[in-house]
Design a protein around this motif. Structure first.
Motif, short mmCIF file in Angstrom:
data_model
loop_
_atom_site.label_atom_id
_atom_site.label_comp_id
_atom_site.label_asym_id
_atom_site.label_seq_id
_atom_site.Cartn_x
_atom_site.Cartn_y
_atom_site.Cartn_z
N SER A 167 0.82 -1.21 0.00
CA SER A 167 0.00 0.00 0.00
C SER A 167 0.85 1.26 0.00
O SER A 167 0.41 2.31 -0.48
N LEU A 168 2.07 1.17 0.55
CA LEU A 168 2.96 2.33 0.62
C LEU A 168 4.19 2.17 -0.28
O LEU A 168 5.19 2.87 -0.09
N GLN A 169 4.09 1.27 -1.23
CA GLN A 169 5.16 1.06 -2.22
C GLN A 169 6.49 0.71 -1.54
O GLN A 169 7.56 1.16 -1.96
N ILE A 170 6.41 -0.08 -0.49
CA ILE A 170 7.60 -0.53 0.23
C ILE A 170 8.01 -1.90 -0.30
O ILE A 170 7.16 -2.79 -0.44
N ASP A 171 9.28 -2.06 -0.58
CA ASP A 171 9.81 -3.36 -0.98
C ASP A 171 10.03 -4.18 0.28
O ASP A 171 11.04 -4.05 0.96
N TYR A 172 9.04 -5.01 0.59
CA TYR A 172 9.06 -5.77 1.84
C TYR A 172 10.23 -6.76 1.85
O TYR A 172 10.31 -7.66 1.02
N GLN A 173 11.13 -6.58 2.80
CA GLN A 173 12.35 -7.40 2.88
C GLN A 173 12.53 -7.92 4.30
O GLN A 173 13.41 -7.47 5.04
N PRO A 174 11.71 -8.88 4.72
CA PRO A 174 11.82 -9.38 6.11
C PRO A 174 13.10 -10.18 6.31
O PRO A 174 13.56 -10.89 5.42
N LYS A 175 13.66 -10.02 7.49
CA LYS A 175 14.86 -10.75 7.86
C LYS A 175 14.49 -11.92 8.77
O LYS A 175 13.41 -11.97 9.34
N MET A 176 15.41 -12.84 8.91
CA MET A 176 15.16 -14.01 9.74
C MET A 176 15.40 -13.69 11.21
O MET A 176 16.40 -13.07 11.57
N LEU A 177 14.46 -14.11 12.05
CA LEU A 177 14.56 -13.95 13.50
C LEU A 177 14.79 -15.32 14.11
O LEU A 177 14.06 -16.26 13.82
N TRP A 178 15.82 -15.44 14.94
CA TRP A 178 16.07 -16.73 15.58
C TRP A 178 15.03 -16.97 16.68
O TRP A 178 14.72 -16.07 17.47
N PRO A 179 14.49 -18.17 16.81
CA PRO A 179 13.59 -18.49 17.92
C PRO A 179 14.31 -18.31 19.26
O PRO A 179 15.52 -18.53 19.37
N SER A 180 13.57 -17.90 20.28
CA SER A 180 14.17 -17.67 21.60
C SER A 180 13.90 -18.82 22.57
O SER A 180 14.29 -18.74 23.74
N SER A 181 13.21 -19.85 22.10
CA SER A 181 12.88 -20.98 22.97
C SER A 181 12.60 -22.20 22.11
O SER A 181 12.42 -22.09 20.89
N MET A 182 12.51 -23.35 22.76
CA MET A 182 12.17 -24.56 22.03
C MET A 182 10.77 -24.49 21.46
O MET A 182 10.49 -24.96 20.36
N ARG A 183 9.87 -23.87 22.21
CA ARG A 183 8.49 -23.77 21.71
C ARG A 183 8.43 -22.91 20.45
O ARG A 183 7.68 -23.21 19.51
N GLU A 184 9.20 -21.83 20.41
CA GLU A 184 9.22 -21.00 19.20
C GLU A 184 9.85 -21.76 18.04
O GLU A 184 9.43 -21.60 16.89
N ALA A 185 10.87 -22.56 18.33
CA ALA A 185 11.50 -23.34 17.26
C ALA A 185 10.50 -24.33 16.67
O ALA A 185 10.43 -24.50 15.44
N VAL A 186 9.72 -24.97 17.52
CA VAL A 186 8.70 -25.90 17.04
C VAL A 186 7.67 -25.17 16.20
O VAL A 186 7.26 -25.64 15.12
N THR A 187 7.25 -23.99 16.66
CA THR A 187 6.28 -23.20 15.90
C THR A 187 6.83 -22.80 14.54
O THR A 187 6.14 -22.90 13.52
N PHE A 188 8.09 -22.36 14.52
CA PHE A 188 8.69 -21.90 13.27
C PHE A 188 8.77 -23.03 12.25
O PHE A 188 8.45 -22.84 11.07
N PHE A 189 9.18 -24.20 12.68
CA PHE A 189 9.43 -25.28 11.73
C PHE A 189 8.20 -26.13 11.42
O PHE A 189 8.15 -26.78 10.38
N THR A 190 7.20 -26.13 12.30
CA THR A 190 6.02 -26.98 12.08
C THR A 190 4.76 -26.19 11.76
O THR A 190 3.81 -26.75 11.21
N GLY A 191 4.72 -24.90 12.16
CA GLY A 191 3.50 -24.12 11.98
C GLY A 191 2.50 -24.29 13.11
O GLY A 191 1.44 -23.65 13.10
N HIS A 192 2.80 -25.15 14.08
CA HIS A 192 1.92 -25.31 15.23
C HIS A 192 2.05 -24.09 16.15
O HIS A 192 3.10 -23.46 16.21
N HIS A 193 1.00 -23.83 16.88
CA HIS A 193 1.01 -22.64 17.73
C HIS A 193 1.95 -22.78 18.92
O HIS A 193 2.49 -21.78 19.41
#
Length: 339
Positions: free
Chosen positions: A240-266
């Motif tokens: 909408s604002l003509q921004i070239d969306y360039q997201p960077k990778m964020l490392w998970p901060s816990s095992m639960r976040e790692a599971v969420t990142f790799f599996t898509g589970h909440h």
């Protein structure tokens, strides 16, 4: 001095036509005025979330007093990814800068009960099958036309996680390890706005962290949301604002976040908490937190983004004008539904 900060921090609000730093004109006799009487709709969660909480007072600056109440026959759909098919079929729906997030099925906005003032971005317009010119931007851009809290000093580089991520990881601790300011999306929104205004850079997983930073002219770095369900809406707003969306990778901060990142589970259920937060996993969590902190430090050195001044100024003026026209049409009687 970072780009844009000198001009914007000298102002408490931006002048866009009828607003002029004041609230919209209040009708002394709202009970006699046709067209008001509608209920504000936003994601009102038990856990406050920055972007959603902006709805609590932003509309007071653009809608006459008494325009919003508890009458559910008409619904005023505000900031958030809240365009979906779960609203009452017979209620009239007024959309003011909301977006489709993919969390629910898209509605049929051509059934005669929807009035689209504007939507968050081109992807929302495409999903709904409406005129692309209605894709102005997220309505949080309207903060530029309201009084603003003073910038909070000594913020430096700040990080805002998505509020869901706070249930899976200790991002306050990670920010402390990284030497960065933690922007807590659960804090009162006026406080967070002041922190964003005072920051030199905002690294953000939360989309409204970037939206408000961009509106305040604070450079920002986007990170890919850990849960994939939150990614569609980012590109919608950026386009909408003509921004070239360039997201960077964020490392998970816990095992639960790692599971969420790799599996898509909440990763927020009782089983996930019992297994992944158990005492034997704590050394692993310690390692995750330190790796995430180091990643934040790297992200803080990357080139930030910011929409062009002319683009955001035009979008803000168009959003203000759309609301102004809506108010005038309601006080004069009659609103046309989306065709």
């Amino acid at each position: 001095m970072r780009a844009g900060r000198g001009r914007d921090c000298a102002l408490r609000y931006f002048d866009y036509g009828f607003v002029r730093g004041q609230v919209a004109p209040h009708d002394p006799h709202p009970e006699k005025r046709p067209g008001g009487r509608m209920k504000l709709q936003f994601f009102d969660n038990d856990i406050p979330n920055f972007g959603d909480e902006l709805n609590r007072d932003i509309w007071d600056h653009f809608l006459p007093k008494g325009f919003l109440d508890e009458d559910t026959s008409e619904l005023f759909i505000g900031i958030g990814s809240i365009i979906h098919d779960k609203y009452p079929a017979n209620a009239r729906k007024i959309v003011a800068g909301s977006g489709y997030g993919g969390y629910e099925d898209a509605p049929d906005v051509h059934d005669g009960t929807w009035d689209i003032l504007f939507v968050r971005g081109p992807q929302t317009a495409e999903v709904l099958g409406i005129d692309p010119s209605l894709a102005i931007s997220d309505s949080a851009i309207l903060l530029r036309a309201t009084p603003l809290p003073d910038p909070e000093p000594d913020i430096g580089v700040a990080f805002m996680p998505h509020f869901d991520s706070l249930q899976r990881g200790d991002w306050a601790k990670v920010c402390e390890l990284a030497g960065m300011t933690f922007l807590d999306p659960r804090e009162p929104h006026h406080k967070v706005i002041a922190q964003i205004r005072g920051a030199d850079l905002v690294v953000t997983e939360a989309m409204h962290g970037a939206i408000v930073a961009d509106a305040m002219r604070t450079p920002w770095v986007s990170v890919l949301p850990i849960h994939k369900a939150h990614r569609f809406k980012w590109l919608d707003w950026a386009r909408s604002l003509q921004i070239d969306y360039q997201p960077k990778m964020l490392w998970p901060s816990s095992m639960r976040e790692a599971v969420t990142f790799f599996t898509g589970h909440h990763g927020m259920g009782a089983r996930s908490k019992r297994v992944l937060d158990a005492a034997p996993t704590r050394p692993v969590t310690w390692a995750f937190e330190h790796m995430a902190a180091r990643r934040l430090q790297v992200l803080a050195t990357m080139d930030p983004q910011l929409s062009a001044d002319a683009v955001i100024e035009t979008a803000t003026a168009r959003a203000v004008a759309a609301l102004d026209q809506f108010v005038k049409s309601r006080t004069q009687g009659g609103v046309s539904a989306a065709e």
